[in-house]
Design a protein around this motif. Structure first.
Motif, PDB file in Angstrom:
ATOM      1  N   ALA A   1       9.018   6.039   9.999  1.00 23.31           N
ATOM      2  CA  ALA A   1       8.076   6.955   9.346  1.00 23.31           C
ATOM      3  C   ALA A   1       6.604   6.709   9.668  1.00 23.31           C
ATOM      4  O   ALA A   1       5.794   7.629   9.527  1.00 23.31           O
ATOM      5  CB  ALA A   1       8.277   6.886   7.831  1.00 23.31           C
ATOM      6  N   LEU A   2       6.226   5.508  10.073  1.00 22.58           N
ATOM      7  CA  LEU A   2       4.810   5.204  10.255  1.00 22.58           C
ATOM      8  C   LEU A   2       4.333   5.738  11.605  1.00 22.58           C
ATOM      9  O   LEU A   2       4.568   5.127  12.662  1.00 22.58           O
ATOM     10  CB  LEU A   2       4.562   3.703  10.154  1.00 22.58           C
ATOM     11  CG  LEU A   2       4.972   3.058   8.825  1.00 22.58           C
ATOM     12  CD1 LEU A   2       4.573   1.596   8.801  1.00 22.58           C
ATOM     13  CD2 LEU A   2       4.365   3.802   7.640  1.00 22.58           C
TER      14      LEU A   2
ATOM     15  N   LYS B   1      -1.007  10.586  12.591  1.00 18.51           N
ATOM     16  CA  LYS B   1      -1.016  11.904  11.953  1.00 18.51           C
ATOM     17  C   LYS B   1      -1.313  13.023  12.937  1.00 18.51           C
ATOM     18  O   LYS B   1      -0.927  14.171  12.717  1.00 18.51           O
ATOM     19  CB  LYS B   1      -2.039  11.918  10.818  1.00 18.51           C
ATOM     20  CG  LYS B   1      -1.663  11.021   9.653  1.00 18.51           C
ATOM     21  CD  LYS B   1      -2.706  11.096   8.538  1.00 18.51           C
ATOM     22  CE  LYS B   1      -2.315  10.209   7.373  1.00 18.51           C
ATOM     23  NZ  LYS B   1      -3.324  10.253   6.273  1.00 18.51           N
TER      24      LYS B   1
ATOM     25  N   GLN C   1      11.270   5.298   3.049  1.00 21.61           N
ATOM     26  CA  GLN C   1      10.317   4.474   3.777  1.00 21.61           C
ATOM     27  C   GLN C   1       8.939   4.608   3.127  1.00 21.61           C
ATOM     28  O   GLN C   1       8.532   5.694   2.732  1.00 21.61           O
ATOM     29  CB  GLN C   1      10.264   4.908   5.241  1.00 21.61           C
ATOM     30  CG  GLN C   1      11.568   4.667   5.988  1.00 21.61           C
ATOM     31  CD  GLN C   1      11.466   5.042   7.452  1.00 21.61           C
ATOM     32  OE1 GLN C   1      10.627   4.526   8.186  1.00 21.61           O
ATOM     33  NE2 GLN C   1      12.334   5.942   7.886  1.00 21.61           N
ATOM     34  N   HIS C   2       8.233   3.485   3.038  1.00 23.45           N
ATOM     35  CA  HIS C   2       6.896   3.472   2.436  1.00 23.45           C
ATOM     36  C   HIS C   2       5.928   4.323   3.273  1.00 23.45           C
ATOM     37  O   HIS C   2       6.072   4.435   4.493  1.00 23.45           O
ATOM     38  CB  HIS C   2       6.381   2.033   2.343  1.00 23.45           C
ATOM     39  CG  HIS C   2       5.197   1.863   1.466  1.00 23.45           C
ATOM     40  ND1 HIS C   2       3.912   2.113   1.905  1.00 23.45           N
ATOM     41  CD2 HIS C   2       5.080   1.473   0.168  1.00 23.45           C
ATOM     42  CE1 HIS C   2       3.058   1.876   0.924  1.00 23.45           C
ATOM     43  NE2 HIS C   2       3.738   1.483  -0.149  1.00 23.45           N
ATOM     44  N   ASP C   3       4.970   4.916   2.609  1.00 17.86           N
ATOM     45  CA  ASP C   3       4.032   5.807   3.281  1.00 17.86           C
ATOM     46  C   ASP C   3       3.149   5.108   4.311  1.00 17.86           C
ATOM     47  O   ASP C   3       2.789   5.697   5.337  1.00 17.86           O
ATOM     48  CB  ASP C   3       3.117   6.487   2.249  1.00 17.86           C
ATOM     49  CG  ASP C   3       3.843   7.568   1.473  1.00 17.86           C
ATOM     50  OD1 ASP C   3       4.974   7.914   1.848  1.00 17.86           O
ATOM     51  OD2 ASP C   3       3.277   8.045   0.472  1.00 17.86           O
ATOM     52  N   SER C   4       2.788   3.841   4.043  1.00 16.08           N
ATOM     53  CA  SER C   4       1.818   3.185   4.926  1.00 16.08           C
ATOM     54  C   SER C   4       2.193   1.756   5.312  1.00 16.08           C
ATOM     55  O   SER C   4       1.439   1.116   6.053  1.00 16.08           O
ATOM     56  CB  SER C   4       0.435   3.169   4.247  1.00 16.08           C
ATOM     57  OG  SER C   4       0.514   2.456   3.007  1.00 16.08           O
ATOM     58  N   GLN C   5       3.320   1.259   4.827  1.00 17.10           N
ATOM     59  CA  GLN C   5       3.739  -0.104   5.144  1.00 17.10           C
ATOM     60  C   GLN C   5       5.163  -0.087   5.697  1.00 17.10           C
ATOM     61  O   GLN C   5       5.959   0.789   5.355  1.00 17.10           O
ATOM     62  CB  GLN C   5       3.665  -0.986   3.894  1.00 17.10           C
ATOM     63  CG  GLN C   5       2.275  -1.098   3.303  1.00 17.10           C
ATOM     64  CD  GLN C   5       2.218  -2.049   2.122  1.00 17.10           C
ATOM     65  OE1 GLN C   5       2.683  -3.191   2.207  1.00 17.10           O
ATOM     66  NE2 GLN C   5       1.659  -1.596   1.010  1.00 17.10           N
TER      67      GLN C   5
ATOM     68  N   CYS D   1      11.629   5.066  -4.436  1.00 21.11           N
ATOM     69  CA  CYS D   1      10.776   6.255  -4.367  1.00 21.11           C
ATOM     70  C   CYS D   1       9.502   6.094  -5.182  1.00 21.11           C
ATOM     71  O   CYS D   1       8.414   6.497  -4.746  1.00 21.11           O
ATOM     72  CB  CYS D   1      11.554   7.472  -4.881  1.00 21.11           C
ATOM     73  SG  CYS D   1      12.714   8.151  -3.696  1.00 21.11           S
TER      74      CYS D   1
ATOM     75  N   LYS E   1       6.629   4.160  -3.202  1.00 18.74           N
ATOM     76  CA  LYS E   1       6.321   4.472  -1.806  1.00 18.74           C
ATOM     77  C   LYS E   1       4.825   4.650  -1.549  1.00 18.74           C
ATOM     78  O   LYS E   1       4.391   4.609  -0.393  1.00 18.74           O
ATOM     79  CB  LYS E   1       7.085   5.710  -1.351  1.00 18.74           C
ATOM     80  CG  LYS E   1       6.675   7.002  -2.029  1.00 18.74           C
ATOM     81  CD  LYS E   1       7.483   8.166  -1.465  1.00 18.74           C
ATOM     82  CE  LYS E   1       7.069   9.482  -2.118  1.00 18.74           C
ATOM     83  NZ  LYS E   1       7.835  10.613  -1.547  1.00 18.74           N
ATOM     84  N   HIS E   2       4.020   4.862  -2.606  1.00 14.14           N
ATOM     85  CA  HIS E   2       2.567   5.010  -2.420  1.00 14.14           C
ATOM     86  C   HIS E   2       1.808   3.747  -2.792  1.00 14.14           C
ATOM     87  O   HIS E   2       0.588   3.686  -2.568  1.00 14.14           O
ATOM     88  CB  HIS E   2       2.035   6.162  -3.276  1.00 14.14           C
ATOM     89  CG  HIS E   2       2.714   7.468  -3.043  1.00 14.14           C
ATOM     90  ND1 HIS E   2       2.764   8.072  -1.805  1.00 14.14           N
ATOM     91  CD2 HIS E   2       3.384   8.306  -3.889  1.00 14.14           C
ATOM     92  CE1 HIS E   2       3.422   9.213  -1.887  1.00 14.14           C
ATOM     93  NE2 HIS E   2       3.816   9.375  -3.145  1.00 14.14           N
TER      94      HIS E   2
END
Length: 466
Positions: free
Chosen positions: A11-12, A15, A320-324, A330, A333-334
């Motif tokens: 996911a990482l 953008k 999957q975590h948004d940034s790690q 859930c 994740k932020h």
């Protein structure tokens, strides 16, 4: 190559152009392309499970997946702790490790087969019976059971690695096959006898006779394969258990006289078996499939969360975590700091494992009838304790490979306000009992006496191994 499809699930990403942000992931220099660090279910309270990548994957990431690399054969490598799973995998993937290099497998470790085998992916797991401290034992047991369930679910082939055959290995094989009987697809099973302390062909032959031909009633088979454009033959052994055909291959101590006789031919034989069936193909979007499957199990593993948490049960799902580079709940994740404010969750007290403790067979705490199951060389005999059931309240289906019984245990009409003690939980149940060897359905006999059902049947002719 298959690894590009596997990595496409991560996911990482940038953008703007969608490129995988490799620098975000911890990297290692070992065999595996991707490691999902499922070390303990307890980790989901905080940081979750780390995703780790192999060094220098940039070239593979840039290669776009094609129709030939998005699916193929997925192989689960199973076995108890320190049986030689990594040794086997390194040989199958042509990777050389330093002498006496001790490697510990974390969680689920995924590697593609290499240039010669672009449509094969291997999944290794942390070995069964890995030692832990006593306070972590319950979580370790549940974690290991989940890991087995995940890779069995995702695989088309299962390779079980043993050394000199022990009773614990026999139980392990037995329970893996018993679990596989209830999968939606037919698994193909390979047993690798990694005789890592045996150096002579004479000693190998003795072990084959005692531990394979006698214990498994295996037959000697010589198969021909095409290797590098040439026809070669290899020797393996075939047996049947739970109506699965097991192919047995031999590895001896690396560099020994016995290894010169057996090892390369066994490795060629295994890899050729893995390339044969087109119907065994699976998607290489393994990370996505893994998360989907685990999400079907978490609510059962943890049960209902404490009422004071105030969260919806839907939050007991992982993403999957948004940034790690972590797989987390859930609701986390932020979060920028995952070690803060642990999520309140405890393992269910209703988990029931199989007889070997390898798979969770009952997560709801439902009542199941007690059984005694016996077998000899001619047939099977099964005793079921089902007192209190009237005629017509049970639905029994007997097939060559097992018996399924459906029924409902009522509360005998008792309606008490305060429950003092309940030994048998009322409600519906389904009992699946697989047979190790196929039975002749025409010989099945059933009797009932004082709440005990007696079922007998003769075994079917077991000839016909190919």
């Amino acid at each position: 190559m298959a690894v590009a499809t596997i990595l496409s699930d991560l996911a990482l990403r940038d953008k703007d152009n969608g490129t995988l942000l490799l620098a975000k992931y911890r990297q290692h220099d070992l065999l595996y392309d991707v490691i999902i660090g499922i070390n303990s279910l307890e980790d989901l309270k905080t940081c979750g499970w780390e995703i780790i990548l192999k060094k220098n994957e940039q070239k593979r990431v840039l290669q776009e997946p094609t129709s030939t690399t998005t699916d193929g054969v997925t192989v689960a490598i199973l076995g108890a702790y320190n049986r030689g799973k990594i040794f086997l995998l390194s040989k199958l993937c042509n990777v050389v490790f330093p002498h006496n290099h001790l490697i510990h497998t974390e969680g689920i470790s995924i590697t593609a087969g290499g240039k010669e085998y672009i449509d094969i992916v291997f999944m290794d797991t942390a070995g069964t019976d890995t030692p832990v401290t006593s306070e972590k034992l319950a979580h370790q047991r549940a974690t290991e059971a989940l890991l087995r369930e995940v890779v069995v679910h995702l695989s088309s082939f299962i390779i079980i690695v043993v050394n000199r055959l022990r009773a614990t290995d026999q139980v392990y094989i037995d329970k893996v096959l018993e679990h596989c009987k209830y999968q939606d697809d037919r698994k193909r099973i390979i047993i690798v006898h990694n005789l890592d302390d045996i150096e002579t062909a004479a000693d190998v032959n003795k072990i084959i006779e005692e531990e394979i031909m006698l214990t498994f009633s295996a037959l000697r088979l010589e198969k021909q394969f095409r290797v590098n454009g040439k026809i070669t033959s290899t020797l393996c052994y075939a047996s049947k258990l739970y109506n699965f055909q097991l192919n047995h291959f031999i590895l001896a101590k690396d560099g020994s006289q016995a290894a010169n006789v057996w090892n390369q031919k066994s490795l060629d034989g295994i890899m050729n078996i893995l390339q044969v069936p087109t119907e065994a193909k699976r998607s290489f979007h393994i990370v996505t499939a893994m998360l989907t499957f685990i999400n079907t199990r978490l609510i059962q593993l943890f049960g209902k969360k404490p009422a004071e948490s105030g969260d919806d049960q839907d939050d007991l799902q992982i993403v999957q975590h948004d940034s790690q580079p972590y797989i987390v709940l859930c609701s986390r994740k932020h979060l920028p700091e995952l070690m803060k404010d642990p999520h309140p969750m405890e393992l269910s007290g209703k988990l029931v494992y199989d007889d070997g403790g390898y798979f969770i067979k009952n997560t709801g705490g439902l009542w199941e009838p007690r059984i005694n199951f016996y077998e000899n060389k001619d047939g099977i005999r099964l005793f079921l304790e089902l007192s209190g059931f009237k005629k017509g309240e049970l639905d029994t289906a007997i097939a060559e490979t097992g018996i399924t019984i459906n029924g409902s245990r009522n509360d005998f009409g008792v309606q008490a306000v305060d429950i003092i003690h309940i030994s048998q939980i009322p409600g519906k149940f389904t009992l699946n009992i697989p047979f190790k060897h196929a039975v002749d359905v025409s010989t099945v006999k059933s009797e009932r006496h004082e709440g005990i059902i007696y079922i007998t049947a003769l075994k079917k002719n077991l000839d016909g191994l190919k």
